[in-house]
Design an enzyme around this catalytic site. Sequence first.
Site, PDB file in Angstrom:
ATOM      1  CG  HIS A   7      41.235  -8.675 -23.599  1.00  0.00           C
ATOM      2  ND1 HIS A   7      42.495  -8.916 -24.102  1.00  0.00           N
ATOM      3  CD2 HIS A   7      41.437  -7.850 -22.548  1.00  0.00           C
ATOM      4  CE1 HIS A   7      43.395  -8.274 -23.385  1.00  0.00           C
ATOM      5  NE2 HIS A   7      42.774  -7.601 -22.431  1.00  0.00           N
ATOM      6  CD  GLU A  43      44.362 -12.814 -17.285  1.00  0.00           C
ATOM      7  OE1 GLU A  43      45.046 -11.806 -17.058  1.00  0.00           O
ATOM      8  OE2 GLU A  43      44.178 -13.286 -18.423  1.00  0.00           O
ATOM      9  CD  GLN A  60      42.508  -9.344 -19.280  1.00  0.00           C
ATOM     10  OE1 GLN A  60      42.392  -8.171 -19.612  1.00  0.00           O
ATOM     11  NE2 GLN A  60      43.677  -9.953 -19.222  1.00  0.00           N
ATOM     12  CG  HIS A  84      41.933  -3.080 -20.020  1.00  0.00           C
ATOM     13  ND1 HIS A  84      41.895  -3.702 -18.791  1.00  0.00           N
ATOM     14  CD2 HIS A  84      42.319  -4.036 -20.901  1.00  0.00           C
ATOM     15  CE1 HIS A  84      42.268  -4.961 -18.931  1.00  0.00           C
ATOM     16  NE2 HIS A  84      42.511  -5.203 -20.209  1.00  0.00           N
ATOM     17  CD  GLU A 135      45.873  -5.831 -22.517  1.00  0.00           C
ATOM     18  OE1 GLU A 135      44.817  -5.645 -21.858  1.00  0.00           O
ATOM     19  OE2 GLU A 135      46.488  -6.904 -22.495  1.00  0.00           O
TER      20      GLU A 135
HETATM   21  N1  CMX Z   1      40.448   3.828 -17.530  1.00  0.00           N
HETATM   22  C1  CMX Z   1      40.308   5.171 -17.729  1.00  0.00           C
HETATM   23  N2  CMX Z   1      40.947   6.114 -16.987  1.00  0.00           N
HETATM   24  C2  CMX Z   1      41.754   5.653 -16.010  1.00  0.00           C
HETATM   25  C3  CMX Z   1      41.963   4.290 -15.762  1.00  0.00           C
HETATM   26  C4  CMX Z   1      41.250   3.352 -16.553  1.00  0.00           C
HETATM   27  N3  CMX Z   1      41.374   2.037 -16.373  1.00  0.00           N
HETATM   28  N4  CMX Z   1      42.832   4.160 -14.746  1.00  0.00           N
HETATM   29  C5  CMX Z   1      43.147   5.389 -14.347  1.00  0.00           C
HETATM   30  N5  CMX Z   1      42.491   6.294 -15.113  1.00  0.00           N
HETATM   31  C6  CMX Z   1      42.547   7.758 -14.974  1.00  0.00           C
HETATM   32  C7  CMX Z   1      42.089   8.164 -13.585  1.00  0.00           C
HETATM   33  O1  CMX Z   1      40.694   8.330 -13.530  1.00  0.00           O
HETATM   34  C8  CMX Z   1      42.835   9.439 -13.352  1.00  0.00           C
HETATM   35  O2  CMX Z   1      42.157  10.505 -13.964  1.00  0.00           O
HETATM   36  P1  CMX Z   1      41.936  11.906 -13.191  1.00  0.00           P
HETATM   37  O3  CMX Z   1      43.334  12.425 -12.964  1.00  0.00           O
HETATM   38  O4  CMX Z   1      41.144  12.725 -14.155  1.00  0.00           O
HETATM   39  O5  CMX Z   1      41.229  11.552 -11.920  1.00  0.00           O
HETATM   40  C9  CMX Z   1      44.156   9.223 -14.094  1.00  0.00           C
HETATM   41  O6  CMX Z   1      43.900   8.193 -15.069  1.00  0.00           O
HETATM   42  C10 CMX Z   1      45.251   8.741 -13.147  1.00  0.00           C
HETATM   43  O7  CMX Z   1      44.712   7.641 -12.455  1.00  0.00           O
HETATM   44  P2  CMX Z   1      45.254   7.017 -11.114  1.00  0.00           P
HETATM   45  O8  CMX Z   1      44.090   6.401 -10.408  1.00  0.00           O
HETATM   46  O9  CMX Z   1      46.103   8.013 -10.352  1.00  0.00           O
HETATM   47  O10 CMX Z   1      46.122   5.821 -11.618  1.00  0.00           O
HETATM   48  P3  CMX Z   1      47.655   5.765 -12.032  1.00  0.00           P
HETATM   49  O11 CMX Z   1      48.075   6.985 -12.786  1.00  0.00           O
HETATM   50  O12 CMX Z   1      48.458   5.324 -10.872  1.00  0.00           O
HETATM   51  O13 CMX Z   1      47.576   4.515 -13.045  1.00  0.00           O
HETATM   52  C11 CMX Z   1      47.554   3.696 -15.255  1.00  0.00           C
HETATM   53  C12 CMX Z   1      46.857   4.606 -14.247  1.00  0.00           C
HETATM   54  C13 CMX Z   1      46.726   3.680 -16.502  1.00  0.00           C
HETATM   55  C14 CMX Z   1      48.964   4.273 -15.563  1.00  0.00           C
HETATM   56  C15 CMX Z   1      47.687   2.271 -14.611  1.00  0.00           C
HETATM   57  O14 CMX Z   1      46.394   1.806 -14.316  1.00  0.00           O
HETATM   58  C16 CMX Z   1      48.399   1.279 -15.496  1.00  0.00           C
HETATM   59  O15 CMX Z   1      49.629   1.244 -15.543  1.00  0.00           O
HETATM   60  N6  CMX Z   1      47.633   0.446 -16.244  1.00  0.00           N
HETATM   61  C17 CMX Z   1      48.219  -0.558 -17.139  1.00  0.00           C
HETATM   62  C18 CMX Z   1      48.315  -1.914 -16.497  1.00  0.00           C
HETATM   63  C19 CMX Z   1      46.977  -2.485 -16.119  1.00  0.00           C
HETATM   64  O16 CMX Z   1      45.961  -1.830 -16.123  1.00  0.00           O
HETATM   65  N7  CMX Z   1      47.021  -3.787 -15.774  1.00  0.00           N
HETATM   66  C20 CMX Z   1      45.825  -4.538 -15.410  1.00  0.00           C
HETATM   67  C21 CMX Z   1      45.256  -5.310 -16.584  1.00  0.00           C
HETATM   68  C22 CMX Z   1      46.163  -6.452 -17.006  1.00  0.00           C
HETATM   69  C23 CMX Z   1      45.756  -7.100 -18.324  1.00  0.00           C
HETATM   70  O17 CMX Z   1      44.923  -6.601 -19.034  1.00  0.00           O
HETATM   71  O18 CMX Z   1      46.318  -8.189 -18.607  1.00  0.00           O
HETATM   72 CO    CO Z   2      43.691  -6.888 -20.713  1.00  0.00          CO
END
Ligand code: CMX
Ligand code: CO
Length: 147
Positions: A7, A43, A60, A84, A135
Amino acid sequence: MLTRIDHIGIACHDLEATVAFYQETYGFGDAHYETNQEQGVREAMLRINTTGDGAASYLQLLTPIRDDSPVAKWLAKNGEGVHHIAFGTDGDVQDEADGIASKGVRVLYDAPRNGSMGSRITFLHPKDCHGVLTELVQKAGTAPQDG
Ligand code: CMX
Ligand code: CO
């Protein structure tokens, strides 16, 4: 092996309106709605096509249910858009994640968590994937214990 685009995750403010946009603009069919408390999202999964590995590819559409969820944080910073991508595995998702981790990519979870429609999921850090939150998905029914 990674055998499909499972997705594309798209963050939005109004889930129903965004689903309606995709259905009315492109003619996509019914959505599967679900709330994932752990991920902090409500979602809608819109199936686009079946894939050669016996699974399917989806959009998604995601909206946050909590202010401290990853999607809420991302929306506040970036606004609506692609959040993502997700690759589907044909086998055990933890085995895939372990193989990818051995190449120096950070895997965000120690063990797979619950994803859409009974799937098991994990994530790779976007900073290790050229800026793309990635993912990995093992669809329901492909776990070894499910036969
Ligand atoms: N895509 C690309 N880059 C991303 C991002 C994304 N979705 N999310 C965060 N970033 C980048 C930010 O831009 C930032 O970069 P800079 O330091 O250069 O500014 C850096 O990563 C840190 O970002 P943050 O805003 O401080 O966010 P966190 O570190 O707190 O969290 C992440 C980032 C990836 C660890 C967190 O979003 C996560 O755990 N994601 C996994 C779970 C998820 O996304 N669940 C929702 C979807 C559920 C599903 O698909 O079922
Ligand atoms: Co997803």
